[in-house]
Design a protein around this motif. Sequence first.
Motif: not given
Length: 550
Positions: A77-90
């Motif tokens: 995203a954006g200029p080059g960020f890497v985004n992580f979305k975690f699971s509900n289980k976590y």
Amino acid sequence: MKDYLKSRILLALEKSGMSAPVDILFEKPKIESYGDLSTNFALLAAKELKMKPRDVAQKVVETLEIDPSLVEKVDVAGPGFVNFKFSNKYFLSFIDDILEKGDSFGRSNLGAGKKTQVEFVSANPTGPLTVGHGRNAVFGDTIANVLQWTGHVVTREYYFNNAGRQMRVLGDSVRLRYKEILGEELQFPEDYYQGNYIRDIAQHLYDEQGDKLKNEPAEGGFKERAEQEIFEDIRKTLERLTIKFDIFYNENSLYETGKIKEVITALEAAGLTYDKEGAKWFKATAVGGDQDKVIVKSTGEPTYRLPDIAYHIEKFRRGFELVVDIFGSDHIATYPDVLLALKSLGHDTEKVKVLIHQFVTIFQNGEVVKMSTRKANFITLDELIDWVGADAVRFFFLMRNIGTHLNFDVDLAKKQSEENPVFYLQYAHARIASIIRFAESEGFSTGGLYAGGKKGFDSTLLKEKEEIDLAKALGGFPEVVEAAATTFEPHRIIGYLQGVAEEFHRFYHAHRVVIPERQLAESRLALCLAAKTVLANGFKILGISAPEKM
RNA sequence: GGGCACGUAGCUCAAUUGGAUAGAGCGUUGGCCUCCGGAGCCAAAGGUUGUGGGUUCAAAUCCCACCGUGCUCACCA
């Protein structure tokens, strides 16, 4: 989680033929929709790799292999960020973890048993503690708590001096007030201690001994009695704030054991002293200081620097690997000399962490109250506790970063004592306690939700946004405690707990806990218990109470 | 005058230590209690981050200058 992601990213970089010339760090994006964790390594590495940041990120994401039951989504995203979305289980797994660890959830071994001393308050017994001392006391005690929670072995120490000019004046102030009680007309010097507590001490002496002391010299029992009573008051005041010291260290012992002399000898041997105008000077300019300083006056008495240096050498000798000194900004100019001397004597001053807090400005009746122990126009810490309560006093002092000048409007604090921000947090705790009481009256066994390592609930039944958000917030506690320890900024914990309370209230308003669907009710009760645990553990560190009812 | 710290909503303060759209509380305005605690929740208004330059993909954050506030520059502690 961060370690896991980091290792996966490094692997992906390697697979796609790139190296990481930078450290891979993560942070929580401010905007929720961006994900749960974010890293900027692609932005930092782009220049080195001579590629566009987004391309670096894209390439890594394409070759990244991550357990899908933990991480739901990875994107660039954006200029080059890497985004992580975690699971509900976590997120929901935090609940198990919290209930398992209970009142030790949040503890870590960051400090690895490091022997640590926190020196704070250190006010000489010349009068009651003021609001200014309060900031020092509460902050110091909380730093000590935070360090204990992160695996340091902490000694709380109070350094004081009951000798010297100040104390002589104190004794004589009591003597004169005593004479006044005997009916003597006299001129009470302006530069003597004006406070009413001096009169009280004199009155106590009179009540016990009548006029037997009328020919007692200035240096005699008056001073001793004053010191004893004032120290007792200080101790009591601190106790009201749940502050207890392990050691009260008397400066005098440094003279008695010859430690002061040793420092002089050592400095002389290092060629760092000279005599001028009858005084002995420390050649600070020879080791990087801005100007030379007197260490022994022409009267033969040392200045404060010498015992301070000796005291710190003692701290090292006693084996402390981390020495935290806390004092007000009025001491800002004193510690560099001390550190300089220690360093030039071969001590590792990296072990010393000096924390300076700015002053507390008191507003009363719309005016600034200038504080001075000698003049009687100060507000004592005791009075402040009487007005707003110990919890609020601690909370107020901890809410703000110590670098800010703290404006304390006494009238406002009094008036708003019921709307104090501390109540928002305590209310959340009391409310959970109330829910648990209610659930038990409805036949639920909250004690059985997690007993002996066996779960009595199924966290995967929790699917609502408010439930996930709350679990997510709760899991952040250990990290916040560690951050508070490494930055020496306990106010971070308050900000965090406010977030937890907010998430809890939101959850509470959206969903009922005690409902006919028994399994879901148990899962929600487990979530409530976890929230209660985190709040209580946070309060413990801050030194405020965790009420079951309010 | 030198040193240290600070300047962010009307007020008191945050901002993951250089990150994406600067956030809370109090105060102001408007909603929400047949129901586990309304000391609560939801929403709105409120900002040129003291000013001006600079550094870079990116500045409230780092650098320089200026303005303002506090502390401090002892042979007091």
